[in-house]
Design a protein around this motif. Structure first.
Motif, mmCIF file in Angstrom:
data_model
loop_
_atom_site.group_PDB
_atom_site.id
_atom_site.type_symbol
_atom_site.label_atom_id
_atom_site.label_comp_id
_atom_site.label_asym_id
_atom_site.label_seq_id
_atom_site.Cartn_x
_atom_site.Cartn_y
_atom_site.Cartn_z
ATOM 1 N N ASP A 115 0.760 2.842 5.629
ATOM 2 C CA ASP A 115 0.846 4.697 6.830
ATOM 3 C C ASP A 115 2.148 5.238 6.683
ATOM 4 O O ASP A 115 1.748 6.526 6.535
ATOM 5 C CB ASP A 115 -0.175 4.114 7.540
ATOM 6 C CG ASP A 115 -1.602 3.386 7.207
ATOM 7 O OD1 ASP A 115 -1.870 2.802 6.251
ATOM 8 O OD2 ASP A 115 -2.714 4.250 7.704
ATOM 9 N N ASP A 116 2.914 4.721 7.094
ATOM 10 C CA ASP A 116 3.764 4.885 7.833
ATOM 11 C C ASP A 116 5.192 5.588 6.726
ATOM 12 O O ASP A 116 5.624 6.193 6.921
ATOM 13 C CB ASP A 116 4.780 3.466 8.551
ATOM 14 C CG ASP A 116 4.082 2.998 9.870
ATOM 15 O OD1 ASP A 116 3.501 4.203 10.359
ATOM 16 O OD2 ASP A 116 4.256 2.170 10.419
ATOM 17 N N ARG A 117 5.365 4.476 5.461
ATOM 18 C CA ARG A 117 6.004 4.625 4.735
ATOM 19 C C ARG A 117 5.588 5.789 3.615
ATOM 20 O O ARG A 117 6.096 6.471 3.628
ATOM 21 C CB ARG A 117 5.790 3.401 3.262
ATOM 22 C CG ARG A 117 6.825 3.656 1.794
ATOM 23 C CD ARG A 117 6.587 1.794 1.341
ATOM 24 N NE ARG A 117 7.034 2.456 0.715
ATOM 25 C CZ ARG A 117 7.395 1.853 -1.052
ATOM 26 N NH1 ARG A 117 6.788 0.237 -0.785
ATOM 27 N NH2 ARG A 117 7.630 1.212 -2.147
ATOM 28 N N ARG A 171 -0.163 -0.994 8.158
ATOM 29 C CA ARG A 171 -0.270 0.136 8.062
ATOM 30 C C ARG A 171 1.780 0.923 8.047
ATOM 31 O O ARG A 171 1.703 1.574 7.487
ATOM 32 C CB ARG A 171 -0.466 0.178 10.097
ATOM 33 C CG ARG A 171 -1.683 0.747 9.916
ATOM 34 C CD ARG A 171 -1.754 0.646 11.444
ATOM 35 N NE ARG A 171 -3.521 1.437 11.171
ATOM 36 C CZ ARG A 171 -4.629 1.063 12.371
ATOM 37 N NH1 ARG A 171 -4.071 1.167 13.650
ATOM 38 N NH2 ARG A 171 -5.942 1.795 12.178
ATOM 39 N N GLN A 172 2.387 -0.703 8.328
ATOM 40 C CA GLN A 172 3.357 -0.076 8.522
ATOM 41 C C GLN A 172 4.825 -0.191 6.683
ATOM 42 O O GLN A 172 5.269 0.433 6.491
ATOM 43 C CB GLN A 172 4.424 -1.848 9.219
ATOM 44 C CG GLN A 172 4.868 -0.959 10.623
ATOM 45 C CD GLN A 172 5.208 -2.739 11.449
ATOM 46 O OE1 GLN A 172 5.314 -3.694 10.176
ATOM 47 N NE2 GLN A 172 4.932 -2.800 12.442
ATOM 48 N N GLY A 218 2.982 8.607 4.964
ATOM 49 C CA GLY A 218 2.699 9.550 5.863
ATOM 50 C C GLY A 218 1.320 9.723 5.185
ATOM 51 O O GLY A 218 0.584 10.659 5.086
#
Length: 228
Positions: free
Chosen positions: A205-207, A201-202, A209
């Motif tokens: 997903d996070d990178r 996710r890091q 969005g």
């Protein structure tokens, strides 16, 4: 028949493993320190390496780190029961599996068979692509991209993502992911799945969005097919 290198400094254990492997029909090599083992692994054409972590001259993790610069030979780590960080570090650096000491020889032989079978099943030339939410995985070239940008993943992160992408719209429990990605029924420390999902996710997903990996509370994880 496959050739297997045993890198283990305890001579009685190394000899025991060697005899059991030979009884199963494997050809074997043996090294009692990390430096010798690394030289043999890099130059002697083995199909699998059984690598202890606690070794003189070079420890097992350093042997693995250096070996992965030149070779993708499968490696099964031999670790102490409570060495959780060694296990995680080994997997992150490219180990294919690990066995916790003390172990039953039947378990080790089963892991050896599974790892060698996976190696044989890889068919160069076949292009196998998986995708979801803009993330594209080329299984053949071991590459993952999102919106054209490459995503660097460790071997275990890649394997976990591949399992989730291969089973879109299916909720996979932690136990299922442990058994399939880590190649055996993992007892205890099941939060390793949560840890690796967080890593993914890091990085994804996070990178970018996006919402790639969904948590199904009390069950496990899934990736949804956005086309359905």
């Amino acid at each position: 028949m496959a050739r297997i290198l045993v890198i283990e400094d305890e001579e009685k254990i190394a000899r025991f493993i060697e005899l059991e492997l030979q009884h199963e029909g494997y050809e074997t090599g043996k090294a009692h320190d990390g430096r010798t083992g690394l030289d043999m692994a890099e130059s002697d054409g083995y199909d699998l390496v059984l690598l202890d972590i606690m070794l003189p001259q070079l420890n097992g993790l350093e042997v693995l780190r250096r070996l992965r610069k030149t070779s993708d030979v499968p490696v099964i780590m031999l670790t102490a029961r409570d060495a959780v960080m060694d296990k995680v570090s080994g997997l992150d650096m490219g180990a294919d599996d690990y066995v916790t000491k003390p172990f039953a020889i039947e378990e080790l032989l089963a892991r050896v068979r599974v790892t060698l079978r996976k190696r044989r099943e890889k068919t160069p030339g076949d292009v196998h692509v998986l995708s979801a939410a803009g993330v594209v995985m080329n299984v053949s070239s071991h590459a993952v991209t999102c919106r054209g940008e490459e995503i660097a993943l460790t071997n275990k992160e890649f394997s976990l993502l591949e399992m989730l992408l291969s089973n879109k719209n299916i909720v996979l429990s932690r136990d299922t992911l442990l058994a399939r990605v880590w190649s055996y029924d993992y007892i205890g420390e099941t939060n390793v799945v949560d840890v690796y999902v967080r890593y993914l996710r890091q990085k994804i997903d996070d990178r970018f969005g996006i919402k790639l990996i969904h948590t199904v509370r009390g069950v496990g994880y899934m990736i949804k097919d956005e086309t359905q």
